[in-house]
Design a protein around this motif. Sequence first.
Motif, PDB file in Angstrom:
ATOM      1  N   THR A  36       0.805  -1.221   0.000  1.00 18.58           N
ATOM      2  CA  THR A  36       0.000   0.000   0.000  1.00 18.58           C
ATOM      3  C   THR A  36       0.843   1.279   0.000  1.00 18.58           C
ATOM      4  OG1 THR A  36      -0.220  -0.228   2.387  1.00 18.58           O
ATOM      5  CG2 THR A  36      -2.071  -1.002   1.045  1.00 18.58           C
ATOM      6  N   ALA A  37       2.175   1.134  -0.020  1.00 20.45           N
ATOM      7  CA  ALA A  37       3.020   2.337  -0.154  1.00 20.45           C
ATOM      8  C   ALA A  37       2.982   2.774  -1.621  1.00 20.45           C
ATOM      9  CB  ALA A  37       4.450   2.034   0.282  1.00 20.45           C
ATOM     10  N   GLY A  38       3.212   4.058  -1.848  1.00 14.81           N
ATOM     11  CA  GLY A  38       3.174   4.558  -3.232  1.00 14.81           C
ATOM     12  C   GLY A  38       4.179   5.670  -3.418  1.00 14.81           C
ATOM     13  N   CYS A  39       3.831   6.640  -4.232  1.00 13.99           N
ATOM     14  CA  CYS A  39       4.735   7.760  -4.514  1.00 13.99           C
ATOM     15  C   CYS A  39       5.232   8.369  -3.202  1.00 13.99           C
ATOM     16  CB  CYS A  39       4.007   8.814  -5.346  1.00 13.99           C
ATOM     17  SG  CYS A  39       5.015  10.284  -5.653  1.00 13.99           S
ATOM     18  N   CYS A  40       6.498   8.731  -3.163  1.00 12.26           N
ATOM     19  CA  CYS A  40       7.094   9.269  -1.938  1.00 12.26           C
ATOM     20  C   CYS A  40       6.562  10.660  -1.589  1.00 12.26           C
ATOM     21  CB  CYS A  40       8.609   9.329  -2.093  1.00 12.26           C
ATOM     22  SG  CYS A  40       9.150  10.464  -3.399  1.00 12.26           S
ATOM     23  N   GLY A  41       5.936  11.340  -2.550  1.00 11.10           N
ATOM     24  CA  GLY A  41       5.428  12.693  -2.314  1.00 11.10           C
ATOM     25  C   GLY A  41       6.227  13.764  -3.036  1.00 11.10           C
ATOM     26  N   ALA A  42       7.342  13.372  -3.663  1.00 14.50           N
ATOM     27  CA  ALA A  42       8.217  14.377  -4.285  1.00 14.50           C
ATOM     28  C   ALA A  42       7.517  15.123  -5.425  1.00 14.50           C
ATOM     29  CB  ALA A  42       9.489  13.715  -4.803  1.00 14.50           C
ATOM     30  N   ILE A  43       6.701  14.433  -6.198  1.00 18.87           N
ATOM     31  CA  ILE A  43       6.074  15.097  -7.351  1.00 18.87           C
ATOM     32  C   ILE A  43       5.149  16.213  -6.861  1.00 18.87           C
ATOM     33  CG2 ILE A  43       4.467  14.750  -9.288  1.00 18.87           C
ATOM     34  CD1 ILE A  43       5.719  11.927  -9.578  1.00 18.87           C
ATOM     35  N   ASP A  44       4.320  15.911  -5.860  1.00 15.86           N
ATOM     36  CA  ASP A  44       3.450  16.951  -5.299  1.00 15.86           C
ATOM     37  C   ASP A  44       4.280  18.063  -4.669  1.00 15.86           C
ATOM     38  OD1 ASP A  44       0.871  16.004  -5.907  1.00 15.86           O
ATOM     39  OD2 ASP A  44       0.941  14.582  -4.250  1.00 15.86           O
ATOM     40  N   GLN A  45       5.307  17.694  -3.944  1.00 12.99           N
ATOM     41  CA  GLN A  45       6.129  18.694  -3.259  1.00 12.99           C
ATOM     42  C   GLN A  45       6.739  19.666  -4.269  1.00 12.99           C
ATOM     43  OE1 GLN A  45       6.296  18.755   0.092  1.00 12.99           O
ATOM     44  NE2 GLN A  45       7.492  20.634   0.009  1.00 12.99           N
ATOM     45  N   HIS A  46       7.282  19.131  -5.355  1.00 12.69           N
ATOM     46  CA  HIS A  46       7.959  19.993  -6.331  1.00 12.69           C
ATOM     47  C   HIS A  46       6.983  20.775  -7.192  1.00 12.69           C
ATOM     48  CE1 HIS A  46      11.798  17.351  -5.919  1.00 12.69           C
ATOM     49  NE2 HIS A  46      11.637  18.218  -4.947  1.00 12.69           N
TER      50      HIS A  46
ATOM     51  N   GLY B 290      19.179  17.677 -16.301  1.00  9.96           N
ATOM     52  CA  GLY B 290      17.991  18.310 -16.883  1.00  9.96           C
ATOM     53  C   GLY B 290      16.710  17.530 -16.668  1.00  9.96           C
ATOM     54  N   SER B 291      16.799  16.377 -15.999  1.00  7.29           N
ATOM     55  CA  SER B 291      15.582  15.572 -15.777  1.00  7.29           C
ATOM     56  C   SER B 291      14.717  16.236 -14.688  1.00  7.29           C
ATOM     57  CB  SER B 291      15.965  14.146 -15.384  1.00  7.29           C
ATOM     58  OG  SER B 291      14.835  13.460 -14.947  1.00  7.29           O
ATOM     59  N   ALA B 292      15.226  16.234 -13.461  1.00  4.75           N
ATOM     60  CA  ALA B 292      14.640  17.013 -12.358  1.00  4.75           C
ATOM     61  C   ALA B 292      13.134  16.840 -12.191  1.00  4.75           C
ATOM     62  CB  ALA B 292      14.990  18.499 -12.530  1.00  4.75           C
ATOM     63  N   GLY B 293      12.703  15.601 -12.003  1.00  3.26           N
ATOM     64  CA  GLY B 293      11.266  15.342 -11.781  1.00  3.26           C
ATOM     65  C   GLY B 293      10.477  15.649 -13.038  1.00  3.26           C
ATOM     66  N   THR B 294       9.551  16.595 -12.926  1.00  2.00           N
ATOM     67  CA  THR B 294       8.711  16.940 -14.078  1.00  2.00           C
ATOM     68  C   THR B 294       9.334  18.050 -14.931  1.00  2.00           C
ATOM     69  OG1 THR B 294       7.494  18.469 -12.653  1.00  2.00           O
ATOM     70  CG2 THR B 294       6.541  16.281 -12.963  1.00  2.00           C
ATOM     71  N   TYR B 295      10.535  18.483 -14.587  1.00  2.00           N
ATOM     72  CA  TYR B 295      11.171  19.610 -15.289  1.00  2.00           C
ATOM     73  C   TYR B 295      11.320  19.323 -16.784  1.00  2.00           C
ATOM     74  CZ  TYR B 295      14.483  23.560 -15.688  1.00  2.00           C
ATOM     75  OH  TYR B 295      15.114  24.748 -16.010  1.00  2.00           O
ATOM     76  N   ALA B 296      11.701  18.077 -17.122  1.00  2.00           N
ATOM     77  CA  ALA B 296      11.915  17.741 -18.535  1.00  2.00           C
ATOM     78  C   ALA B 296      10.639  17.926 -19.347  1.00  2.00           C
ATOM     79  CB  ALA B 296      12.423  16.309 -18.654  1.00  2.00           C
ATOM     80  N   LEU B 297       9.482  17.751 -18.697  1.00  2.00           N
ATOM     81  CA  LEU B 297       8.205  17.924 -19.395  1.00  2.00           C
ATOM     82  C   LEU B 297       7.763  19.385 -19.410  1.00  2.00           C
ATOM     83  CD1 LEU B 297       6.565  14.854 -17.707  1.00  2.00           C
ATOM     84  CD2 LEU B 297       6.935  15.052 -20.165  1.00  2.00           C
TER      85      LEU B 297
END
Length: 415
Positions: free
Chosen positions: A218-228, A355-362
């Motif tokens: 039941t663990a999932g995303c660590c929360g980084a996407i929302d945080q950033h 240049g990846s940096a989470g959602t930065y590339a998008l």
Amino acid sequence: MQTNLADFIRDTEQGQEAEAILRSCVHCGFCNATCPTYQLLGDELDGPRGRIYLMKQMLEGQPVTAVTREHLDRCLTCRNCETTCPSGVQYGRLIDIGRELVERLSPRPTAERLLRAGLRKGLQSPALFGSLLKLGQSVRGLLPSALREHVPTSNVAGGRAVQSDIQDSPDAREATATLTRHMLVLEGCVQPAMAPETNAAARRVLARLGIDLVAAPTAGCCGAIDQHLAAPDAANTAMRRNIDAWWPHIEAGCEAIVMTASGCGSTVKEYGYHLRHDPAYAEKAARVSTLTRDLAEVLRDEDLSVLPAAPPRRIAFHPPCSLQHGQKLRGVIENILTRAGHELLPVDEAHLCCGSAGTYALLQPELSGQLRARKLSNLQARGPELIASANIGCQSHLAAASAVPVVHWISLLDC
Ligand code: SF4
Ligand code: SF4
């Protein structure tokens, strides 16, 4: 830096934290020298010192515009500036506060808000992301080039096929039954679909060292996407869900919570900070952060001579920012790979973001593409057989344009 906070934020905890950080900055500008966006754009407002100044103005109640937002959006949150700063300015904490405020004080156009909401939803659900990835792969040739490059033709390269996972064979099941040490592993959100073999390889390698690696379903995303993406409440919800998923294992004596993606590790190590005011979770979050280890920290302390010898490879290693600047783990993986018999090639500008940096590339494809081209040129300069990294975001971003395979480093110990 002298700061006079505006009334709307002066008596808040957020305001006081931001003010303390601003006061620690002496405005020397050393950080600009290692900031990737300052190096590309040469604009003071696209470097850490300029962004700090913009955030100071915002906190002092001066007008906040789309231009302010744009300069903050261009920040990769790579935290290279933190590593460079002689005064210990906690830029990562400040930009989180600045991003949250700029969303409130200068709301985005609807299209941008929808895109960000879609990314948060699409990337954080492993099932939804897996389905979208399969769909994208099936129509890849029809996609616009900007989107196509984010859809790999198959799983990102990474050693042995996932079908040979140690937990699947009778020998392996027998071996697992004899393992005396137990650790948790985070499966994450995009990694299970893009590179499932990474955690499979980690399980096999750790099993040979007597360690059973289990995931809490039941663990999932660590929360980084929302945080950033400036959604701290949603990030905190994800953190609480993971703590609930892990807690029974922690109470049962699990030794560590292992992260195979350094981006997740950097975030989970900060759960204690993010939930410090939550009476129900503060203590548990601090315990989770204390127990969290990057996979490299686990292997650093083990006797690797018991592992089967790996065929030596010529490797260029890319240390993700979340590893070297976020977690301050420098040289650890390089040392492990050298101990395992591999040849590590020198890489220029190893401190810079790919240049990846989470959602930065998008969200910032142009800057992201320029940083990737520069990074690949440095990584490939001495003719490696392989590029290795430690974070699924960097791995898939580099693999999309690399002339040689890009793998997770654990696959180089899995033979
Ligand atoms: S963040 Fe650090 S390095 Fe940058 S201007 Fe401030 S004190 Fe100097
Ligand atoms: S986090 Fe990275 S991109 Fe952002 S200001 Fe610091 S060095 Fe520059």
